[in-house]
Design a protein around this motif. Structure first.
Motif, PDB file in Angstrom:
ATOM      1  N   PRO A 103       0.840  -1.190   0.000  1.00  0.00           N
ATOM      2  CA  PRO A 103       0.000   0.000   0.000  1.00  0.00           C
ATOM      3  C   PRO A 103       0.878   1.244   0.000  1.00  0.00           C
ATOM      4  N   PRO A 104       0.399   2.339  -0.549  1.00  0.00           N
ATOM      5  CA  PRO A 104       1.189   3.568  -0.532  1.00  0.00           C
ATOM      6  C   PRO A 104       1.406   4.054   0.895  1.00  0.00           C
ATOM      7  N   GLY A 105       2.465   4.788   1.081  1.00  0.00           N
ATOM      8  CA  GLY A 105       2.799   5.305   2.404  1.00  0.00           C
ATOM      9  C   GLY A 105       4.251   5.046   2.719  1.00  0.00           C
ATOM     10  N   LEU A 106       4.600   5.276   3.967  1.00  0.00           N
ATOM     11  CA  LEU A 106       5.977   5.100   4.417  1.00  0.00           C
ATOM     12  C   LEU A 106       6.111   3.784   5.163  1.00  0.00           C
ATOM     13  N   HIS A 107       7.095   2.984   4.774  1.00  0.00           N
ATOM     14  CA  HIS A 107       7.311   1.671   5.378  1.00  0.00           C
ATOM     15  C   HIS A 107       8.666   1.672   6.085  1.00  0.00           C
ATOM     16  N   ILE A 108       8.659   1.566   7.406  1.00  0.00           N
ATOM     17  CA  ILE A 108       9.882   1.549   8.201  1.00  0.00           C
ATOM     18  C   ILE A 108      10.373   0.106   8.289  1.00  0.00           C
ATOM     19  N   VAL A 109      11.550  -0.170   7.734  1.00  0.00           N
ATOM     20  CA  VAL A 109      12.022  -1.550   7.615  1.00  0.00           C
ATOM     21  C   VAL A 109      13.319  -1.747   8.399  1.00  0.00           C
ATOM     22  N   ALA A 110      13.297  -2.648   9.373  1.00  0.00           N
ATOM     23  CA  ALA A 110      14.499  -2.990  10.133  1.00  0.00           C
ATOM     24  C   ALA A 110      15.367  -3.931   9.317  1.00  0.00           C
ATOM     25  N   THR A 111      16.668  -3.681   9.311  1.00  0.00           N
ATOM     26  CA  THR A 111      17.602  -4.509   8.554  1.00  0.00           C
ATOM     27  C   THR A 111      18.654  -5.111   9.498  1.00  0.00           C
ATOM     28  N   PRO A 112      19.368  -6.150   9.053  1.00  0.00           N
ATOM     29  CA  PRO A 112      20.315  -6.827   9.939  1.00  0.00           C
ATOM     30  C   PRO A 112      21.391  -5.902  10.497  1.00  0.00           C
ATOM     31  N   ILE A 113      21.828  -6.187  11.741  1.00  0.00           N
ATOM     32  CA  ILE A 113      22.931  -5.439  12.341  1.00  0.00           C
ATOM     33  C   ILE A 113      24.258  -6.151  12.089  1.00  0.00           C
ATOM     34  N   GLY A 114      24.209  -7.277  11.439  1.00  0.00           N
ATOM     35  CA  GLY A 114      25.426  -8.011  11.129  1.00  0.00           C
ATOM     36  C   GLY A 114      25.141  -9.155  10.176  1.00  0.00           C
ATOM     37  N   ASN A 115      24.539 -10.209  10.683  1.00  0.00           N
ATOM     38  CA  ASN A 115      24.259 -11.402   9.899  1.00  0.00           C
ATOM     39  C   ASN A 115      23.076 -11.156   8.963  1.00  0.00           C
ATOM     40  N   LEU A 116      23.309 -11.254   7.660  1.00  0.00           N
ATOM     41  CA  LEU A 116      22.248 -10.979   6.690  1.00  0.00           C
ATOM     42  C   LEU A 116      21.097 -11.967   6.804  1.00  0.00           C
ATOM     43  N   GLY A 117      21.347 -13.117   7.429  1.00  0.00           N
ATOM     44  CA  GLY A 117      20.287 -14.091   7.628  1.00  0.00           C
ATOM     45  C   GLY A 117      19.214 -13.613   8.582  1.00  0.00           C
ATOM     46  N   ASP A 118      19.474 -12.507   9.306  1.00  0.00           N
ATOM     47  CA  ASP A 118      18.490 -11.979  10.248  1.00  0.00           C
ATOM     48  C   ASP A 118      17.420 -11.124   9.568  1.00  0.00           C
ATOM     49  N   LEU A 119      17.553 -10.876   8.268  1.00  0.00           N
ATOM     50  CA  LEU A 119      16.514 -10.134   7.557  1.00  0.00           C
ATOM     51  C   LEU A 119      15.275 -11.011   7.446  1.00  0.00           C
ATOM     52  N   SER A 120      14.134 -10.508   7.907  1.00  0.00           N
ATOM     53  CA  SER A 120      12.921 -11.320   7.899  1.00  0.00           C
ATOM     54  C   SER A 120      12.369 -11.449   6.477  1.00  0.00           C
ATOM     55  N   PRO A 121      11.631 -12.520   6.207  1.00  0.00           N
ATOM     56  CA  PRO A 121      11.000 -12.661   4.887  1.00  0.00           C
ATOM     57  C   PRO A 121      10.101 -11.470   4.545  1.00  0.00           C
ATOM     58  N   GLU A 148       9.470  16.746  -0.385  1.00  0.00           N
ATOM     59  CA  GLU A 148       9.365  16.051  -1.673  1.00  0.00           C
ATOM     60  C   GLU A 148       9.030  14.573  -1.479  1.00  0.00           C
ATOM     61  N   ILE A 149       9.600  13.976  -0.450  1.00  0.00           N
ATOM     62  CA  ILE A 149       9.293  12.571  -0.146  1.00  0.00           C
ATOM     63  C   ILE A 149       7.838  12.423   0.276  1.00  0.00           C
ATOM     64  N   VAL A 150       7.404  13.277   1.200  1.00  0.00           N
ATOM     65  CA  VAL A 150       6.040  13.201   1.729  1.00  0.00           C
ATOM     66  C   VAL A 150       5.020  13.400   0.618  1.00  0.00           C
ATOM     67  N   LYS A 153      11.726  12.952  12.001  1.00  0.00           N
ATOM     68  CA  LYS A 153      11.058  14.096  11.367  1.00  0.00           C
ATOM     69  C   LYS A 153      10.240  13.657  10.155  1.00  0.00           C
ATOM     70  N   LEU A 154      10.743  12.662   9.442  1.00  0.00           N
ATOM     71  CA  LEU A 154      10.024  12.178   8.262  1.00  0.00           C
ATOM     72  C   LEU A 154       8.732  11.482   8.671  1.00  0.00           C
ATOM     73  N   VAL A 155       8.776  10.642   9.692  1.00  0.00           N
ATOM     74  CA  VAL A 155       7.573   9.964  10.169  1.00  0.00           C
ATOM     75  C   VAL A 155       6.550  10.980  10.651  1.00  0.00           C
ATOM     76  N   ARG A 156       7.003  11.968  11.389  1.00  0.00           N
ATOM     77  CA  ARG A 156       6.095  12.996  11.895  1.00  0.00           C
ATOM     78  C   ARG A 156       5.453  13.775  10.750  1.00  0.00           C
ATOM     79  N   ASP A 193      -0.248   6.965   5.572  1.00  0.00           N
ATOM     80  CA  ASP A 193      -0.055   5.795   6.424  1.00  0.00           C
ATOM     81  C   ASP A 193       1.434   5.556   6.661  1.00  0.00           C
ATOM     82  N   VAL A 194       1.749   5.133   7.872  1.00  0.00           N
ATOM     83  CA  VAL A 194       3.120   4.742   8.210  1.00  0.00           C
ATOM     84  C   VAL A 194       3.067   3.308   8.727  1.00  0.00           C
ATOM     85  N   HIS A 195       3.809   2.423   8.092  1.00  0.00           N
ATOM     86  CA  HIS A 195       3.828   1.004   8.446  1.00  0.00           C
ATOM     87  C   HIS A 195       5.203   0.647   9.007  1.00  0.00           C
ATOM     88  N   THR A 196       5.263  -0.324   9.891  1.00  0.00           N
ATOM     89  CA  THR A 196       6.546  -0.771  10.408  1.00  0.00           C
ATOM     90  C   THR A 196       6.746  -2.256  10.141  1.00  0.00           C
TER      91      THR A 196
END
Length: 214
Positions: free
Chosen positions: A6-24, A71-73, A98-101, A109-112
């Motif tokens: 869906p359109p909007g902002l999607h906050i995506v957590a990424t691995p802090i080391g091991n790339l295998g920690d990225l969720s599907p 411009e992003i918003v 600031k971007l989320v706000r 919509d803001v998704h996490t």
């Protein structure tokens, strides 16, 4: 517009080391996004290559201007835009607040997509109380400002979580010992990587250990 997201902002957590920690789900979100906002295109390019994603990237960091943010918003009503940091969960000592706000103020919509966070990962291995904790992020680099910041939390009855760079670690541990007393502590580093370690001791012990460490 992405057909899957869906359109909007999607906050995506990424691995802090091991790339295998990225969720599907995180991988799917990054593949399906119309654009990805990144701190460093070189860092995120490696992650996208790992998951086979080819998505346009744009820089967004602490130096981005209000005009860049506007411009992003303006595009969030039609596009699915993902926000990532170099590692871990965006907004946790990383750009994005600031971007989320601004996105919410504009009615978008803001998704996490939750996932790795160095602060939480460190708490799980440190063996310190986790029923109450206070995340302080990075302390000021200048001695007076740092000691003032430590004094503000000296009376807080909770585990304190601090980020610090390697070269300043010994100095910061010594300042913490001076401001907080010789309390039980832990230094966690290289979490989820080959040389992961968590060293337990009092602040004075750890300050001595890392005083000359590279």
């Amino acid at each position: 517009m992405s057909k899957s997201l869906p359109p909007g902002l999607h906050i995506v957590a990424t691995p802090i080391g091991n790339l295998g920690d990225l969720s599907p789900r995180a991988a799917e979100t990054l593949r399906d996004a119309d654009r990805i906002l990144v701190e460093d295109t070189r860092v995120t390019a490696k992650l996208l290559q790992h998951i086979g994603a080819k998505v346009p990237m744009s820089r967004y960091d602490d130096h981005s201007s209000g005009r860049d943010r506007d411009e992003i918003v303006a595009k969030l009503g039609e596009q699915a835009v993902a926000l990532v940091s170099d590692a871990g969960t965006p907004l946790i000592s990383d750009p994005g607040f600031k971007l989320v706000r601004a996105a919410r103020a504009a009615g978008h919509d803001v998704h996490t997509v939750p996932g790795p966070s160095a602060a939480i990962a460190a708490l799980t291995v440190a063996g310190l109380p986790t029923d109450r904790f206070l995340f302080l992020g990075f302390l000021p680099s200048k001695a007076k400002a740092r000691s003032d910041a430590i004094a503000e939390v000296a009376g807080v009855r909770a585990t304190l979580v601090v980020y610090e760079s390697g070269p300043r670690l010994g100095e910061t541990l010594a300042a913490l010992q001076q401001g907080l007393g010789d309390r039980e502590s832990a230094v966690a580093r290289e979490i989820s990587k080959l040389h992961e370690e968590c060293v337990i001791g009092t602040l004075s012990e750890l300050a001595g250990l890392y005083a000359e460490a590279p």
